[in-house]
Design an enzyme around this catalytic site. Structure first.
Site, short mmCIF file in Angstrom:
data_model
loop_
_atom_site.label_atom_id
_atom_site.label_comp_id
_atom_site.label_asym_id
_atom_site.label_seq_id
_atom_site.Cartn_x
_atom_site.Cartn_y
_atom_site.Cartn_z
N LYS A 17 0.86 -1.18 0.00
CA LYS A 17 0.00 0.00 0.00
C LYS A 17 0.89 1.24 0.00
O LYS A 17 2.07 1.20 0.38
CB LYS A 17 -0.93 0.02 1.22
N ASP A 143 -1.65 -0.84 10.21
CA ASP A 143 -1.98 -1.03 8.80
C ASP A 143 -2.75 -2.32 8.54
O ASP A 143 -3.36 -2.48 7.48
CB ASP A 143 -0.71 -1.07 7.93
#
Length: 307
Positions: A17, A143
């Site tokens: 990401k 995350d």
């Protein structure tokens, strides 16, 4: 509780990401900081293959980079947390193939953990409720909750457990720069706290006051693109500043540090421009690794891996 047969195997790609925005807010009573971020999945991926075995416990084989002891690996910790939550006594053999560098702010370890939780949910849907999966993910890392879902673009708040999936934006391409330095998250928070204390200690306001403020185009994202870690992390690690400058010289829509670093990226809405830019960045900054990546509308699906 019933489950898959011995020898059942699944595979899934675990994408990296980037943080299109990252704002670090107030410190919570838990000692962690609240955050506000736009997560965007990209097609730089690790991969997992998971097999149910007769022997109990979680066995991990890693192909690629050395990621340390198996007991510390987020894949193993995620699997053990899910098994403890469900009181299931499966044995699992996991083969993890690494392509995402560690300590880069690209979420590699977190994505691997999220992929593991998605594999287990595929085998036993709903055995752990979505809210609890998010909580397990947040306990592993800020995350991880993003990677337990499906959406490629998500607004994350709180410790990361408050997820708002967003409609995907049009395809875009990224030049991802990976300086050969490791940035530990703890010291990055420490530098940020010291910098704020020296400037008066003010905590910035959130960028998004309600979902109506969430950007719905790349120009809107560019107008809000910032990372609170960038000044202090790039200042402490010259190779990061150099790689970021090499990308910005190619005139992306915007360029940022990802997470707490060390990776940096520039976003392009034209594939040819991005391909040229990655070549130019490699020539200008040969000491760092640069790769071309594309945004993902959704996280890769879990798939059977054969009998």
């Amino acid at each position: 509780m019933s489950g898959p047969a011995i020898g059942s195997r699944l595979r899934v790609r675990a994408p990296a990401k980037v943080n299109l925005t990252l704002r670090i807010l107030e410190r919570l009573p838990s000692g962690f900081h609240a955050l506000e971020t736009l997560f965007q999945a990209i097609d730089l991926c690790d991969s997992l293959e998971v097999e149910v075995r007769r022997e109990s416990g979680v066995a991990l084989e890693v192909v690629g980079a050395d990621v340390g002891p198996a007991d510390d690996n987020l894949v193993v910790r995620a699997a053990r947390a899910w098994l403890a939550e469900t009181c299931v006594e499966w044995g699992l053999a996991v083969r993890l193939t690494k392509a995402i560098p560690a300590g880069a702010g690209l979420g590699g370890g977190s994505s691997d953990a999220g992929a593991m939780l998605r594999v287990l949910d595929y085998w036993m849907p709903g055995a752990v409720a979505e809210e609890r999966r998010l909580a397990i993910g947040a306990e592993l890392g800020s995350d991880v909750p993003f990677f337990t879902g499906k959406g490629g673009l998500v607004l994350g708040r709180g410790r990361g457990e408050r997820m708002t999936p967003l409609a995907p934006l049009p395809p875009a391409w990224l030049v991802v720069g990976m300086p050969r330095v490791h940035v530990a998250t703890g010291p990055a928070y420490g530098r940020l706290a010291r910098g704020r204390a020296e400037s008066g200690g003010a905590v910035p306001p959130p960028l998004f006051d309600g979902e109506s403020a969430v950007p719905r185009s790349w120009p809107e994202v560019a107008s809000l693109a910032l990372n609170d870690f960038e000044p202090v992390v790039a200042g402490a690690h010259p190779p990061i500043a150099t790689a970021l400058a090499a990308i910005r010289a190619q005139h992306p829509a915007f360029a940022l540090l990802s997470g707490s670093g060390a990776a940096v990226f520039g976003l392009f809405t034209d594939a040819d421009a991005a391909e040229r830019a990655v070549g130019e960045a490699r020539a200008a900054c040969p000491e760092s690794r640069f790769e071309l990546a594309r945004t993902l509308d959704r996280l890769p699906a879990v798939e059977p891996a054969g009998p």
